[in-house]
Design a protein around this motif. Structure first.
Motif, PDB file in Angstrom:
ATOM      1  N   TYR A 221       8.877  -2.419   2.269  1.00 58.24           N
ATOM      2  CA  TYR A 221       7.722  -1.569   1.970  1.00 58.24           C
ATOM      3  C   TYR A 221       7.085  -1.015   3.243  1.00 58.24           C
ATOM      4  CZ  TYR A 221       7.587  -2.341  -3.066  1.00 58.24           C
ATOM      5  OH  TYR A 221       7.872  -2.328  -4.405  1.00 58.24           O
ATOM      6  N   ALA A 225       6.941   2.945   4.028  1.00 64.93           N
ATOM      7  CA  ALA A 225       5.608   3.525   4.218  1.00 64.93           C
ATOM      8  C   ALA A 225       5.589   4.349   5.500  1.00 64.93           C
ATOM      9  CB  ALA A 225       4.543   2.429   4.264  1.00 64.93           C
ATOM     10  N   LEU A 228       7.557   7.701   5.073  1.00 68.28           N
ATOM     11  CA  LEU A 228       6.907   8.824   4.379  1.00 68.28           C
ATOM     12  C   LEU A 228       5.637   9.282   5.093  1.00 68.28           C
ATOM     13  CD1 LEU A 228       7.362   8.317   0.545  1.00 68.28           C
ATOM     14  CD2 LEU A 228       8.837   9.424   2.205  1.00 68.28           C
ATOM     15  N   PHE A 229       4.879   8.347   5.670  1.00 60.69           N
ATOM     16  CA  PHE A 229       3.650   8.756   6.368  1.00 60.69           C
ATOM     17  C   PHE A 229       3.982   9.702   7.521  1.00 60.69           C
ATOM     18  CE2 PHE A 229       1.186   4.590   5.211  1.00 60.69           C
ATOM     19  CZ  PHE A 229       1.405   4.876   3.875  1.00 60.69           C
ATOM     20  N   ILE A 232       6.623  13.210   5.910  1.00 65.10           N
ATOM     21  CA  ILE A 232       6.134  14.316   5.085  1.00 65.10           C
ATOM     22  C   ILE A 232       5.484  15.392   5.963  1.00 65.10           C
ATOM     23  CG2 ILE A 232       4.501  14.967   3.275  1.00 65.10           C
ATOM     24  CD1 ILE A 232       5.054  12.176   2.013  1.00 65.10           C
ATOM     25  N   LEU A 233       4.501  15.005   6.753  1.00 63.43           N
ATOM     26  CA  LEU A 233       3.884  16.007   7.637  1.00 63.43           C
ATOM     27  C   LEU A 233       4.793  16.329   8.824  1.00 63.43           C
ATOM     28  CD1 LEU A 233       0.112  15.061   7.577  1.00 63.43           C
ATOM     29  CD2 LEU A 233       1.283  16.900   6.382  1.00 63.43           C
ATOM     30  N   TYR A 247      -0.930  25.947  13.634  1.00 62.00           N
ATOM     31  CA  TYR A 247      -1.344  24.527  13.576  1.00 62.00           C
ATOM     32  C   TYR A 247      -0.185  23.578  13.333  1.00 62.00           C
ATOM     33  CZ  TYR A 247      -1.828  25.585   8.494  1.00 62.00           C
ATOM     34  OH  TYR A 247      -1.634  25.981   7.200  1.00 62.00           O
ATOM     35  N   TRP A 248       0.933  24.117  12.813  1.00 60.56           N
ATOM     36  CA  TRP A 248       2.095  23.242  12.605  1.00 60.56           C
ATOM     37  C   TRP A 248       2.635  22.706  13.922  1.00 60.56           C
ATOM     38  CZ3 TRP A 248       2.789  21.061   8.203  1.00 60.56           C
ATOM     39  CH2 TRP A 248       2.464  21.728   7.013  1.00 60.56           C
TER      40      TRP A 248
ATOM     41  N   ALA B  10       1.481  -4.410   1.047  1.00 60.50           N
ATOM     42  CA  ALA B  10       2.384  -3.448   1.689  1.00 60.50           C
ATOM     43  C   ALA B  10       2.787  -2.365   0.683  1.00 60.50           C
ATOM     44  CB  ALA B  10       3.617  -4.158   2.227  1.00 60.50           C
ATOM     45  N   ARG B  11       3.062  -2.797  -0.545  1.00 60.55           N
ATOM     46  CA  ARG B  11       3.472  -1.849  -1.582  1.00 60.55           C
ATOM     47  C   ARG B  11       2.331  -0.868  -1.886  1.00 60.55           C
ATOM     48  NH1 ARG B  11       3.989  -4.889  -6.637  1.00 60.55           N
ATOM     49  NH2 ARG B  11       1.765  -4.442  -6.635  1.00 60.55           N
ATOM     50  N   VAL B  13      -0.182   0.024   0.013  1.00 61.86           N
ATOM     51  CA  VAL B  13      -0.370   0.942   1.144  1.00 61.86           C
ATOM     52  C   VAL B  13       0.681   2.046   1.080  1.00 61.86           C
ATOM     53  CG1 VAL B  13      -0.182   1.140   3.660  1.00 61.86           C
ATOM     54  CG2 VAL B  13      -1.453  -0.757   2.645  1.00 61.86           C
ATOM     55  N   PHE B  14       1.920   1.648   0.778  1.00 59.91           N
ATOM     56  CA  PHE B  14       3.019   2.619   0.687  1.00 59.91           C
ATOM     57  C   PHE B  14       2.722   3.679  -0.372  1.00 59.91           C
ATOM     58  CE2 PHE B  14       7.130   3.339  -1.710  1.00 59.91           C
ATOM     59  CZ  PHE B  14       7.571   4.378  -0.897  1.00 59.91           C
ATOM     60  N   TYR B  15       2.384   3.243  -1.591  1.00 60.64           N
ATOM     61  CA  TYR B  15       2.143   4.217  -2.657  1.00 60.64           C
ATOM     62  C   TYR B  15       0.907   5.065  -2.372  1.00 60.64           C
ATOM     63  CZ  TYR B  15       5.723   2.025  -5.576  1.00 60.64           C
ATOM     64  OH  TYR B  15       6.913   1.558  -6.065  1.00 60.64           O
ATOM     65  N   GLY B  17      -0.764   5.654   0.480  1.00 64.42           N
ATOM     66  CA  GLY B  17      -0.613   6.514   1.653  1.00 64.42           C
ATOM     67  C   GLY B  17       0.295   7.694   1.384  1.00 64.42           C
ATOM     68  N   SER B  18       1.385   7.430   0.667  1.00 64.75           N
ATOM     69  CA  SER B  18       2.329   8.512   0.394  1.00 64.75           C
ATOM     70  C   SER B  18       1.680   9.605  -0.441  1.00 64.75           C
ATOM     71  CB  SER B  18       3.562   7.983  -0.339  1.00 64.75           C
ATOM     72  OG  SER B  18       4.219   7.046   0.477  1.00 64.75           O
ATOM     73  N   PHE B  21      -0.519  11.729   1.795  1.00 68.72           N
ATOM     74  CA  PHE B  21       0.193  12.681   2.645  1.00 68.72           C
ATOM     75  C   PHE B  21       0.829  13.805   1.844  1.00 68.72           C
ATOM     76  CE2 PHE B  21      -0.098   9.210   5.774  1.00 68.72           C
ATOM     77  CZ  PHE B  21      -0.629   9.945   6.821  1.00 68.72           C
ATOM     78  N   VAL B  22       1.271  13.498   0.629  1.00 68.77           N
ATOM     79  CA  VAL B  22       1.830  14.555  -0.221  1.00 68.77           C
ATOM     80  C   VAL B  22       0.751  15.598  -0.530  1.00 68.77           C
ATOM     81  CG1 VAL B  22       2.705  15.055  -2.539  1.00 68.77           C
ATOM     82  CG2 VAL B  22       3.697  13.190  -1.223  1.00 68.77           C
ATOM     83  N   VAL B  24      -2.009  16.297   1.194  1.00 67.46           N
ATOM     84  CA  VAL B  24      -2.304  17.076   2.409  1.00 67.46           C
ATOM     85  C   VAL B  24      -1.205  18.115   2.642  1.00 67.46           C
ATOM     86  CG1 VAL B  24      -2.561  16.963   4.928  1.00 67.46           C
ATOM     87  CG2 VAL B  24      -3.607  15.210   3.486  1.00 67.46           C
ATOM     88  N   PHE B  25       0.033  17.686   2.473  1.00 64.13           N
ATOM     89  CA  PHE B  25       1.165  18.578   2.723  1.00 64.13           C
ATOM     90  C   PHE B  25       1.158  19.766   1.758  1.00 64.13           C
ATOM     91  CE2 PHE B  25       5.749  19.663   2.214  1.00 64.13           C
ATOM     92  CZ  PHE B  25       5.993  20.086   3.513  1.00 64.13           C
ATOM     93  N   LEU B  28      -1.545  22.234   2.869  1.00 61.90           N
ATOM     94  CA  LEU B  28      -1.159  23.017   4.043  1.00 61.90           C
ATOM     95  C   LEU B  28      -0.073  24.028   3.698  1.00 61.90           C
ATOM     96  CD1 LEU B  28      -1.114  20.211   6.771  1.00 61.90           C
ATOM     97  CD2 LEU B  28      -2.717  22.118   6.617  1.00 61.90           C
TER      98      LEU B  28
END
Lengths: 449, 150
Positions: A221, A225, A228-229, A232-233, A247-248, B10-11, B13-15, B17-18, B21-22, B24-25, B28
């Motif tokens: 995990y 994590a 993907l953190f 993705i960006l 900005y990219w 941990a799991r 945080v993973f879900y 956080g992802s 970020f999705v 935010v992405f 943008l």
């Protein structure tokens, strides 16, 4: 092999290895055209050879992932697959689609988005095959035991299949086309595929080292994590120079720098598990590939990726042989070697034999890894010179290329080494030899000195 | 790993956080989409000819030898700025003529030189391709490439 339906994986792995052979031979041919540019130029132009090289790679890696899922999900879920027939149907669709695509390329029918050149019917075939797969594997997992490994594996496979939708979206505006194209290309190899990779690696380490599942799954995990953190960006590092906002440059530089972390963690994970593990698993070759994969992925994807990811550097190095160097080592370490690790682990079980030909298999590891490392070094040198001559001094492209020929000759040699290694690998898994090339010594536990 | 980090933490945080970020992405990306349409590619209209040129570019898979804005194969020159290199960025007629001359001279057949196939394009297709390349060249690519060599 505990469950009968795991046998499906065997067919997937064999098809994957056949395409692996085609892929490396295509690569060798393309490498030869760099040295002797008139070779085949009227019959099969470079563009078509390259298409076959890249497409065969992507499809065989996917076949390997699907096969790996069919192999490990029954064991993790502790039940048979939902449907063996659907699994074979999916394989038939994928193989027919792949052969159809290669055939179309050879007669000049193809699309023009890099890596997504497949004719529309093949793209739809891939989508249908992916849907069949997701249905089949999800039904299996839902009915059985759920583990972190199957969670992450399924999430990776679901997301990568969803992202395939962008293979159908091709705006007329070139900059938009490029932006959405990266949704497939980057978010596959630098995000969702990493989930699949980490899940398969965790499964392998669980089996090979015997470390407690709780420990393995917590690592898993944390790794996904960070993947993907950052990933993705991190897509932003492809958005610097294609008509997207400035900005990219900062978002891409910062987040893609963090993309090194999941690869560093995967490497640490592999070594720490082996260090902590008490199991002396007989399949040493699978362990070598698992450690090798995570290590080479760290260098190829992590270090070589970071090498040219900061926008100040990338401004000069973008689209040179440095990119080619990184691409080759990253794919080899992260995805090729990991697939070969699970093949090496699973094939003896699927054929219900003791691990065999391990020495040959391990020789093939060093041949391929040595070859890929050498190829990466010479392409990096070529790319450095290219960057300086073309981007700093401003010499014209073809003049610069002419002065790089020595590197292309060395690259061909390295490629030949990889091809020999690949063929040896396939031989070592498919052909059963009665005796090991070198007999292992007797096993004895000795106190530390 | 530290004790406070349990598997379920941990799991989560993973879900969590992802998803963050999705989101935010996606935000943008939506902004970038608008920026491309309204700003960076607005220097020249996306005409029927440019669209056709893009199809010609795709059908012949030019990207598997050339690069365009630095993306593609690395076997043949960058063409994102080829019209600037040829000095015909603002002259559609000259752009067409020089491209036509180039396309019709292929393959060069010179021993030891990389070969570009002859794609047997019609005059209309070459005109469209020239417009597409002029269109691509006027895109605001944040100052890339560093010089005309591409």
């Amino acid at each position: 092999m505990k469950y009968q339906s795991q046998k499906v994986a065997y067919a997937y792995f064999v098809c994957a290895m056949a395409l692996f052979g085609i892929q490396v031979l295509g690569g060798l041919l393309a490498g030869w055209v760099y040295i002797s540019p008139n070779f085949l130029s009227e019959l099969v132009p470079f563009s078509v050879i390259r298409m076959i090289h890249t497409n065969a790679l992507i499809v065989w890696l996917l076949l390997g992932f699907f096969g790996a899922a069919f192999f490990l999900v029954p064991e993790e879920s502790e039940r048979e697959l939902y449907s063996v027939k659907l699994a074979y149907l999916q394989l038939i669709i994928l193989v027919v689609g792949t052969l159809g695509a290669v055939g179309s390329y050879l007669v000049g029918i193809h699309g023009g988005r890099e890596f997504l050149e497949q004719p529309l019917w093949v793209k739809i075939g891939i989508l249908v095959a992916a849907l069949i797969f997701l249905f089949n594997i999800s039904m299996t997992v839902l009915a059985g035991k759920k583990t972190a490994i199957t969670n992450v594996l399924l999430m990776g496979l679901w997301l990568l299949s969803l992202l395939w939708i962008f293979a159908f979206i091709n705006p007329d505006n070139l900059s938009l086309d490029k932006m959405y194209w990266w949704f497939v290309v980057h978010l596959w190899v630098e995000a969702t595929w990493e989930l699949v990779m980490a899940a398969i690696l965790a499964f392998l380490l669980l089996k090979l080292t015997g470390v407690d599942r709780e420990v393995v799954e917590k690592w898993l995990y944390v790794i996904v994590a960070t993947a993907l953190f950052s990933g993705i960006l991190g897509t932003g590092h492809h958005f610097y120079w294609i008509g997207l906002p400035g900005y990219w440059q900062w978002i891409g530089s910062i987040f893609s720098t963090f993309e090194v972390i999941p690869f560093f963690l995967m490497m640490s994970f592999a070594f720490v598990m082996v260090w902590k593990g008490k199991r002396n698993h007989p399949n040493k070759a699978a362990l070598l590939w698992s450690l090798g994969s995570s290590t080479v992925a760290f260098f190829g994807a992590g270090v070589w990726g970071f090498l040219h990811t900061l926008h100040g550097v990338n401004f000069y190095s973008h689209g040179t042989q440095i990119t080619a160097a990184h691409g080759h080592l990253a794919f080899y370490g992260a995805y090729v070697a990991l697939n070969l690790a699970i093949f090496t682990y699973a094939m003896p079980l699927l054929r219900q034999r003791q691990p065999y030909n391990q020495v040959l298999n391990m020789v093939s590891f060093w041949l391929m890894t040595g070859g890929m490392a050498f190829m990466t070094f010479v392409l990096t040198f070529a790319g450095t010179i290219q960057t300086h001559m073309q981007r700093v001094i401003g010499d014209y492209y073809m003049e610069v290329q002419d002065s790089l020929s020595i590197f292309y000759i060395m690259r061909f040699g390295a490629g030949a080494c990889v091809v020999i290694g690949a063929l040896l690998f396939i031989y070592s898994l498919l052909v059963v030899r009665k005796r090991e090339v070198i007999e292992p010594g007797p096993h004895a536990t000795v106190a530390g000195e | 790993m530290a004790e406070f980090l349990t598997k379920s933490r941990a799991r989560n945080v993973f879900y969590g956080g992802s998803i963050f970020f999705v989101v935010v992405f996606i935000g943008l990306t939506a902004h970038s989409h608008k920026y491309v349409v309204e700003k960076s590619t607005a220097g020249m209209p996306l005409t029927k000819e440019v669209r056709m040129g893009k199809h010609v570019w795709e059908r012949n898979s030019c990207i598997n030898c050339h690069t365009l804005h630095g993306e593609g194969a690395y076997f043949a020159p960058e063409v994102g700025n080829v019209m600037t290199r040829w000095g015909v960025l603002d002259d559609p007629e000259a752009a067409f003529e020089i491209l036509q001359g180039w396309m019709e001279a292929q393959p060069s057949g010179i021993e030891g030189r990389r070969q570009m196939p002859n794609f047997n394009l019609t005059e209309e297709e070459i005109r469209a391709l020239a417009e597409f390349l002029r269109w691509a060249d006027q895109t605001d690519t944040q100052g890339w490439p560093p010089n005309d060599a591409g």
